[in-house]
Enzyme design. Structure first.
Site, PDB file in Angstrom:
ATOM      1  N   THR A 152      39.154  38.445  41.584  1.00  0.00           N
ATOM      2  CA  THR A 152      38.544  37.168  41.183  1.00  0.00           C
ATOM      3  C   THR A 152      37.726  37.314  39.908  1.00  0.00           C
ATOM      4  OG1 THR A 152      38.359  36.655  43.523  1.00  0.00           O
ATOM      5  CG2 THR A 152      37.075  35.299  42.015  1.00  0.00           C
ATOM      6  N   GLU A 153      38.044  36.467  38.912  1.00  0.00           N
ATOM      7  CA  GLU A 153      37.301  36.427  37.645  1.00  0.00           C
ATOM      8  C   GLU A 153      37.252  37.796  36.948  1.00  0.00           C
ATOM      9  OE1 GLU A 153      36.409  33.489  36.646  1.00  0.00           O
ATOM     10  OE2 GLU A 153      36.648  32.399  38.521  1.00  0.00           O
ATOM     11  N   LEU A 154      38.246  38.611  37.219  1.00  0.00           N
ATOM     12  CA  LEU A 154      38.321  39.974  36.678  1.00  0.00           C
ATOM     13  C   LEU A 154      37.066  40.797  36.999  1.00  0.00           C
ATOM     14  CD1 LEU A 154      40.164  39.706  33.226  1.00  0.00           C
ATOM     15  CD2 LEU A 154      41.112  39.970  35.512  1.00  0.00           C
ATOM     16  N   ILE A 155      36.449  40.484  38.108  1.00  0.00           N
ATOM     17  CA  ILE A 155      35.305  41.299  38.551  1.00  0.00           C
ATOM     18  C   ILE A 155      35.827  42.693  38.902  1.00  0.00           C
ATOM     19  CG2 ILE A 155      33.623  41.618  40.414  1.00  0.00           C
ATOM     20  CD1 ILE A 155      33.392  38.521  40.468  1.00  0.00           C
ATOM     21  N   TRP A 175      34.943  38.577  33.567  1.00  0.00           N
ATOM     22  CA  TRP A 175      35.347  37.978  32.292  1.00  0.00           C
ATOM     23  C   TRP A 175      34.525  36.741  31.968  1.00  0.00           C
ATOM     24  CZ3 TRP A 175      41.105  35.792  32.665  1.00  0.00           C
ATOM     25  CH2 TRP A 175      41.147  34.710  33.550  1.00  0.00           C
TER      26      TRP A 175
END
Lengths: 424, 426
Positions: A143-146, A298
């Site tokens: 998720t969200e490039l976490i 991101w």
């Protein structure tokens, strides 16, 4: 020799309905709103973009390739509200030039709170992709490039994935370029692809900005920037929200024309190519290992978690959400489990962000609430009801009270002295 | 500058606003002559240094305040009161006495609020007497521009402008539509409209009020500028210990208990809150023409034991009540600005404010509701009391936000409007 690697994030949350402390129903989600947003975005973005990309893929006969990551919460909404979008994604999947990536089914922050729940959601997503598109995801994006080293290690340990994606943040890369394949620190086989945020954001954020010195951005100009990487990189990772096309950047900005001409312009140079993430990691060697002990994402300029965990409300709401995990999983109630999981979608916490609230920027544009406070109140009222449901179902005394109920018998007259006139 | 309220005589937001603005103008070095329709009595000699008491004119006195070096005050014997409050009736009596002494005539003194009106007895003649004295005063003073605050001073403003040829700026802190809903007093409306039409520039305290000026008074938009109010920073009050050790939450209503402020919505919301929470007390601080009705209503709703009425509070009492409160609610039906929520935030109290208010334009870290949406008001009250992180976040961000709303910026904006007006005239 650079390969252009496109990955589009395709996601919509299940938005919550207005839920006050006086409500007691179990219908937490706003079906009407979700349907109308889903249909609207389908008309503006998903359908025209899918058709355009399908055309391009057919035209270039295997030389133009892309990847998607579609969340489970949106797949469910496509099925319910826009089946025609599903059929265009299906057509894309059949071309053999489209890769589907793995992520958490609910686009959640579960990695931060529960490894067990996280892996459950990753598996659920894998099954959904297999079911709808007959592919087994081999590349993972959280998720969200976490991302951090621990996430990479966990993903490697599943044995299901060849690579993982993250943000090519300056503060982790230093002098290194995002245009190579890396290895996460501590991993033996897993590879790491990092977003070229500069070129990605030229399309996703700056495309229609008339104050930008490079405006207007043409496919020709962009392909020159791609050529500039020749000899200094293997791959240019262009990661962005799919809604960039037609929704964040409206059709009248020329974004679809840009997308239409990009393959032609990029492929004019004989050294260039398009590759999917799996092809990239199969083809190019690992150049170095990257150590990312702290969590990155991101989002925003900070590239950290502050958009979801930046204030006391967000941390409280997340904490309360995962506090009921054990109780919920002990109930074996599919409805409760599904409701709980849909509440984990990161957007609900993003709406509570107070970071740039006053400036009315991107956070506000995508926020269905008037204020972060309203979103927190709504979420907590629902979470409170869900918890009640669990407690009733399990029949156990509530040890998980969100609210401390003070002793009733200690009612003390306040120090305000009523000035006469008090007849009641 | 023509005004009608100034500390220590404050019964509403207008006095606070005039004080804040004048003080900031003073620090900018603007020279202000402030004309007040107030009786100079021994009562506030302690607060104000009287320089030349009872000078040139028989029924007028001039003085300065120690802290305001560039401001000269002129008081005119008049019974003008912006709002009628029980306290004000007492003053009125005092005023009437004063006027009897000075004018040798007797005024009727009534115990009743003037048939539901918001103003003191015989106000039209007061307004015109104030105007007459202001004009005569104007000939002795040198000034560049006239700044009139709200309708009671507009006739004075118009007359002074006509007599001296100086430009007129009217400052709209409130309109008849805010105070009386649709049941406007035609005479007041006419005075307001005349003032706005005559003015070279109009200052509205919010866009909310600006819209009313344009739509209800037919004033062209380019004549109306918005200057938001500020709030006085209160230093370290929040660091003081309250000494309250109670598990009861306190929800505060602070303002005049009158139709405009929406006290009935506060009570209806309180009733709903008490259906789901028990450990809450609702405190209504203020007085007004709906006081008795409101008290009765609390009893009728069966929540009389949960609602406390404090009467009108001043100074330290206000500070103390803020320190005790867990939440401040302003359910105003129509609020041109609303300084009280800013003061609450200044005291680290989270606020729920009506969307029908000017202050909701400047605040982001406040909960906003429609005044009629009692369910939502109750929902938000419960949320603030029930979820501590909400209170914490509102308080932290709110306190920071409110510090950015400074009177000095309001004064600067006024000063630049003055410049525009003077340029246009030259």
């Amino acid at each position: 020799m650079p390969s252009v690697c496109f990955y589009f994030q395709v996601h919509q949350p299940m938005r919550l309905r207005h839920y006050t402390v006086f409500d007691s129903g179990h219908d937490y989600f706003d079906a009407h709103k979700n349907a109308s947003i889903c249909k609207k975005v389908a008309q503006k973005c998903y359908l025209p973009a899918n058709r355009l990309l399908l055309e391009q893929i057919r035209q270039y006969e295997g030389r133009f390739k892309i990847a998607y990551s579609i969340t489970g919460t949106l797949l469910e909404q496509f099925e319910a509200y826009c089946p025609e979008v599903m059929s265009t994604f299906d057509a894309l999947a059949r071309t053999g030039c489209v890769e589907f990536l793995g992520e958490t089914y609910y686009h959640s922050l579960s990695f931060l709170y529960s490894r067990e729940e996280f892996l459950d959601q990753v598996n659920k997503h894998t099954q959904a992709i297999k079911y709808f598109f007959n592919q087994t995801p081999k590349v993972f994006r959280n998720t969200e490039l976490i991302y951090n080293n621990d996430l990479a290690a966990l993903i490697e340990s599943t044995g299901q994935f060849d690579a993982i994606l993250s943000e090519g943040a300056d503060h982790v890369l230093g002098y290194r370029s995002p245009n190579f394949v890396y290895r996460p620190q501590g991993c033996d086989t897993l590879k790491l692809l990092l977003k070229n945020y500069s070129l990605s954001d030229d399309i996703a954020f700056r495309f229609s900005n008339r104050h930008w010195s490079q405006w207007p951005l043409t496919a020709e100009k962009f392909s020159h920037w791609v050529n500039d990487a020749n000899g200094m990189g293997h791959v240019i990772n262009l990661f962005m929200d799919y809604e960039t096309f037609g929704e964040h950047q409206w059709a009248d900005t020329g974004i679809f024309d840009f997308l239409k001409h990009l393959p032609e312009q990029v492929l004019q140079h004989p050294d260039n190519s398009f590759k999917t993430p799996s092809e990239v990691v199969a083809e190019y060697p690992v150049m170095d290992s990257v150590d990312i002990p702290h969590l990155i994402s991101w989002a925003d300029t900070e590239r950290d978690l502050s958009a979801w965990l930046g204030n006391a409300m967000q941390s409280n709401a997340l904490h309360e959400t995962y506090r009921v995990e054990k109780l919920i999983k002990s109930l074996n109630d599919q409805d409760i489990l599904n409701d709980w999981r849909k509440l984990q979608t990161s957007d609900h916490f993003y709406y509570m962000c107070t970071k740039y609230f006053a400036d009315g920027d991107v956070h506000k544009y995508f926020n269905p609430y008037d204020s972060p406070y309203d979103s927190y109140i709504n979420f907590m009222n629902i979470m409170d009801n869900l918890r009640q449901r669990c407690v009733e179902k399990s029949g156990t005394a509530s040890t998980l009270d969100i609210v401390e109920v003070p002793a009733k018998d200690k009612v003390k007259v306040s120090q305000v002295e009523p000035v006469s006139d008090q007849t009641c | 500058m023509l005004g009608w309220e100034f500390p220590p005589f404050i019964s509403g937001g207008l006095g606070t606003a005039c004080y804040g603005l004048t003080r900031a103008m003073d620090s900018l070095g603007l020279r202000v002559s402030f004309v007040l329709p107030k009786v100079v009595s021994g009562q506030y000699a302690s607060h104000v240094k009287l320089l030349t008491p009872g000078t040139s004119k028989r029924n007028m006195s001039s003085y300065t305040m120690q802290e305001l070096k560039n401001v000269m005050f002129h008081s005119i014997a008049s019974t003008l009161q912006p709002y009628t409050l029980p306290e004000d009736y007492e003053l009125s009596e005092e005023h009437s006495e004063f006027i009897r002494e000075h004018f040798g005539q007797s005024l009727p003194v009534s115990d009743e609020p003037c048939n539901g009106m918001h103003y003191g007895q015989d106000m039209y003649s007061e307004v015109h007497r104030y105007a007459a004295v202001a004009v005569s005063l104007a000939f002795d003073e040198s000034f560049d521009l006239i700044h009139a605050h709200d309708w009671m001073t507009y006739p004075a403003g118009i007359a002074t402008a006509a007599a001296t040829g100086k430009p007129l700026v009217v400052h709209v802190h409130s309109t008849e539509f805010d105070r009386s809903g649709e049941h406007v007093n035609q005479m007041i409306y006419d005075i307001e409209r005349a003032g706005m039409e005559r003015a070279d520039k109009i200052i509205a305290v919010s866009h909310y009020t600006r819209n009313i000026i344009i739509s209800r008074y037919g004033i062209p938009g380019d004549k109306v500028e918005v200057v938001y109010n500020g709030v006085e920073s209160n230093g370290s009050w929040s660091l003081m210990t309250t000494g309250i050790d109670s598990d009861e939450k306190i929800v505060l209503f602070l303002g005049r208990i009158t139709m405009q402020k929406g006290p009935e919505y506060f009570l209806r919301a309180a009733k709903k809150v008490l259906e789901v929470m028990d450990n809450v007390k609702f405190v209504m601080a203020g007085s007004g023409d709906m006081m008795n009705r409101t008290i009765n209503m609390a009893a009728e709703l069966g929540i009389g034991n949960k609602v406390l009425f404090t009467g009108f509070l001043r100074g330290d009492d206000v500070r103390q009540i803020y320190e005790m409160a867990d939440l401040y609610v302003m359910p105003s039906v129509s609020e041109p600005f609303g300084i009280a929520p800013l003061e609450a935030m200044n005291h680290d109290v989270p606020v729920i404010i009506s969307k029908q208010s000017g202050v909701s334009e400047v605040l982001t870290h406040a909960l906003k509701v429609d005044f009629w949406d009692v369910d939502e008001i109750a929902n938000k009250i419960v949320a603030v009391l029930k979820y501590p992180p909400l209170q914490l976040t509102l308080r932290n961000h709110g306190n920071f936000e409110v510090r950015k709303l400074r009177w000095i910026d309001s004064a600067r904006k006024c000063a630049s409007i003055y410049e525009d007006v003077l340029m246009a005239v030259c």
